[in-house]
Design a protein around this motif. Structure first.
Motif, short mmCIF file in Angstrom:
data_model
loop_
_atom_site.label_atom_id
_atom_site.label_comp_id
_atom_site.label_asym_id
_atom_site.label_seq_id
_atom_site.Cartn_x
_atom_site.Cartn_y
_atom_site.Cartn_z
N PHE A 162 0.82 -1.20 0.00
CA PHE A 162 0.00 0.00 0.00
C PHE A 162 0.87 1.26 0.00
O PHE A 162 0.51 2.27 -0.62
N ALA A 163 1.99 1.21 0.72
CA ALA A 163 2.89 2.36 0.74
C ALA A 163 3.42 2.65 -0.66
O ALA A 163 3.50 3.81 -1.09
N LEU A 164 3.79 1.60 -1.39
CA LEU A 164 4.30 1.79 -2.73
C LEU A 164 3.26 2.46 -3.63
O LEU A 164 3.56 3.42 -4.35
N LEU A 165 2.01 1.95 -3.60
CA LEU A 165 0.97 2.53 -4.45
C LEU A 165 0.78 4.01 -4.15
O LEU A 165 0.64 4.84 -5.06
N PHE A 166 0.79 4.36 -2.86
CA PHE A 166 0.55 5.73 -2.46
C PHE A 166 1.74 6.63 -2.82
O PHE A 166 1.58 7.69 -3.44
N VAL A 167 2.93 6.21 -2.45
CA VAL A 167 4.12 7.03 -2.69
C VAL A 167 4.42 7.15 -4.19
O VAL A 167 4.82 8.22 -4.68
N LEU A 168 4.21 6.06 -4.94
CA LEU A 168 4.44 6.10 -6.38
C LEU A 168 3.53 7.12 -7.05
O LEU A 168 3.96 7.87 -7.94
N ALA A 169 2.26 7.15 -6.63
CA ALA A 169 1.31 8.12 -7.20
C ALA A 169 1.77 9.56 -6.91
O ALA A 169 1.73 10.43 -7.79
N LEU A 170 2.22 9.81 -5.69
CA LEU A 170 2.71 11.14 -5.33
C LEU A 170 3.95 11.50 -6.16
O LEU A 170 4.08 12.62 -6.68
N TYR A 171 4.85 10.55 -6.27
CA TYR A 171 6.12 10.80 -6.98
C TYR A 171 5.88 11.10 -8.46
O TYR A 171 6.43 12.06 -9.02
N LEU A 172 5.03 10.27 -9.08
CA LEU A 172 4.81 10.44 -10.51
C LEU A 172 4.08 11.74 -10.83
O LEU A 172 4.43 12.44 -11.78
N GLN A 173 3.07 12.08 -10.02
CA GLN A 173 2.25 13.26 -10.34
C GLN A 173 2.87 14.55 -9.80
O GLN A 173 3.01 15.53 -10.53
#
Length: 483
Positions: free
Chosen positions: A304-315
């Motif tokens: 879940f951390a990956l999904l959340f942090v990845l979305a923040l990082y990409l956008q």
């Protein structure tokens, strides 16, 4: 000759190699159960992409928008263990159908909600209905299937869990963008109604009748204490980050610990007096159970951390579109869904090693990202490896728990495992989301913050692998027959 409790259970509950339900009917039983789990899990994520539309059309406040998302999660996490026990007391079929009915009606209420307050209330009720039905699924598999058939059913359980994540991620965007008849966000909830009705019919026809329950009573004191403890734990994890971690969030987390301790004491006292506790807390004293649950919480947190942090990082970090950020993680979710059915047909040694090896594969994926392999192609590859790893860790832990704990504890295993998933995922977002945001603000560079966060996730995954390896050995020891 001395046989441990776990071994007696294994001898009596996994001795045959087929389902307790005959032939084709077993498939319909499984489909009915997994259909409810599919709906419950889709609605965890499907609302996220609809928040802008809900805000514009209902003129909902920021607090209402947050509760529309988190109210479901809170109710869902708080009632999973209670729902599993209700199934044992009132009947699994009856409780599942009741939960599905509540979920379907509240979905209709969500879709027709005239304002933000009504939608918040309907979402909380919807989360409660989801908890009632989802908490029966794992128990239903454990008591209705045996041997190889149970392993295949657990593989399907994992596949549906993964598929629901993929569909939940995509469905919200598709339905909101379609703006069917000018209804905007409403179809994301209304689509549940015909599916829920179809599942209700299938459940009435195919789910096995409830056995004679002998007048068991629900431990209301335990329900109150556990619900309070889970609320105190989950509420700050869900709400604290957006609120800037105010004092009440830390106070709530601190108070949750003695509340859990009081709950455990009350439950032990009830069991000692020969009563019917909400949860048999003695199960957590078994090292192979406790370590497996902690390991699963850690791997779930990483996912879940990956999904959340990845979305923040990409956008926010790279300026990518929401569509790009939404599609990229499908590599992880899709490969996760593939692993369960494969492991369901694997041998005992493979199943035993699946969880620690899977956690190590997650560590490899996180370490690759931390090392700077962050182009789109590399991210797809590493996310695919991570998904395979988490699928193996998830399925291996689930097999370990269902095969090493006797059938009489099926409601406890179901409640504990599902609650672990919810708390672990929520904790992962709260902890590592906060770490990433703090690093990004402190260093001023999103790539560096993203790399450091993934390095920490790799370390957590290695620790999870070690815990699961110890749990597997302890579980084997518990099943040893001595003369």
């Amino acid at each position: 000759m001395k046989i441990t409790l776990e071994n007696r259970s294994k001898a009596t509950t996994t001795g045959s190699q087929g389902p307790r339900q005959p032939g084709r009917r077993a498939g319909w039983v499984l489909a009915s159960l997994l259909g409810g789990m599919f709906l419950g899990n889709v609605d965890i994520a499907v609302v996220n992409v609809a928040i802008p539309s809900i805000r514009d059309r209902l003129h909902a406040s920021s607090g209402e928008l947050e509760l529309i998302v988190s109210g479901y999660t809170l109710a869902y996490a708080m009632l999973l263990i209670t729902g599993a026990r209700l199934g044992e007391i009132r009947g699994r079929r009856r409780t599942y159908i009741a939960g599905l009915t509540v979920f379907t009606l509240s979905s209709l209420a969500c879709g027709l909600a005239p304002n933000g307050v009504t939608l918040v209330a309907a979402r909380v009720i919807q989360g409660g209905g989801a908890a009632l039905m989802v908490s029966q699924v794992l128990t239903g598999i454990q008591v209705n299937f045996e041997g190889a058939a149970r392993r295949r059913a657990l593989g399907a359980y994992t596949a549906v869990l993964g598929a629901s994540s993929v569909i939940g991620q995509a469905l919200g965007g598709v339905l909101v963008s379609a703006d069917i008849l000018g209804t905007g966000w409403r179809p994301i909830f209304l689509v549940n109604v015909p599916i829920g009705i179809a599942l209700l019919i299938a459940s009435y026809v195919f789910l096995p009748a409830d056995e004679d329950l002998g007048g068991k009573k629900l431990d209301l004191r335990g329900v109150g204490l556990l619900s309070t403890a889970l609320f105190l734990l989950v509420a700050p994890l869900v709400l604290g980050q957006d609120a800037g971690w105010p004092w009440w969030a830390w106070a709530s987390l601190a108070v949750s610990l003695p509340t859990f301790a009081l709950f455990a004491k009350v439950e032990r006292d009830i069991a000692r007096r020969g009563g019917e506790p909400l949860m048999n807390v003695a199960l957590l004293a078994r090292r192979h159970v406790a370590l497996a649950l902690v390991s699963q919480a850690a791997t779930r947190a990483g996912y879940f951390a990956l999904l959340f942090v990845l979305a923040l990082y990409l956008q926010q970090g790279l300026g990518k579109s929401a569509v790009y950020a939404g599609l990229l993680p499908i590599a992880w979710v899709a490969t996760f869904a593939l692993v369960g059915p494969i492991l369901g047909r694997a041998g005992a040694r493979t199943r035993r090693l699946a969880a620690p090896v899977g956690a190590l594969l997650m560590a490899v994926a996180f370490a690759g990202v931390a090392a700077g392999l962050q182009t789109a192609a590399w991210l797809v590859v590493l996310l695919g490896i991570g998904g395979i790893g988490y699928g193996a860790a998830f399925s291996g832990t689930l097999a370990h728990l269902t095969e090493s704990v006797e059938a009489e504890y099926a409601p406890d295993v179901s409640g504990l495992f599902n609650t672990t998933l919810q708390v672990g995922g929520t904790m992962g977002v709260a902890v590592f989301g906060t770490v990433y945001l703090a690093l990004a603000e402190g260093t001023g560079t999103a790539p560096e913050a993203f790399s450091t966060t993934n390095a920490l996730l790799a370390a957590v995954s290695v620790a999870a692998a070690a815990l699961m390896l110890i749990a597997g050995r302890a579980g084997e020891g518990a099943k040893t027959v001595t003369s």
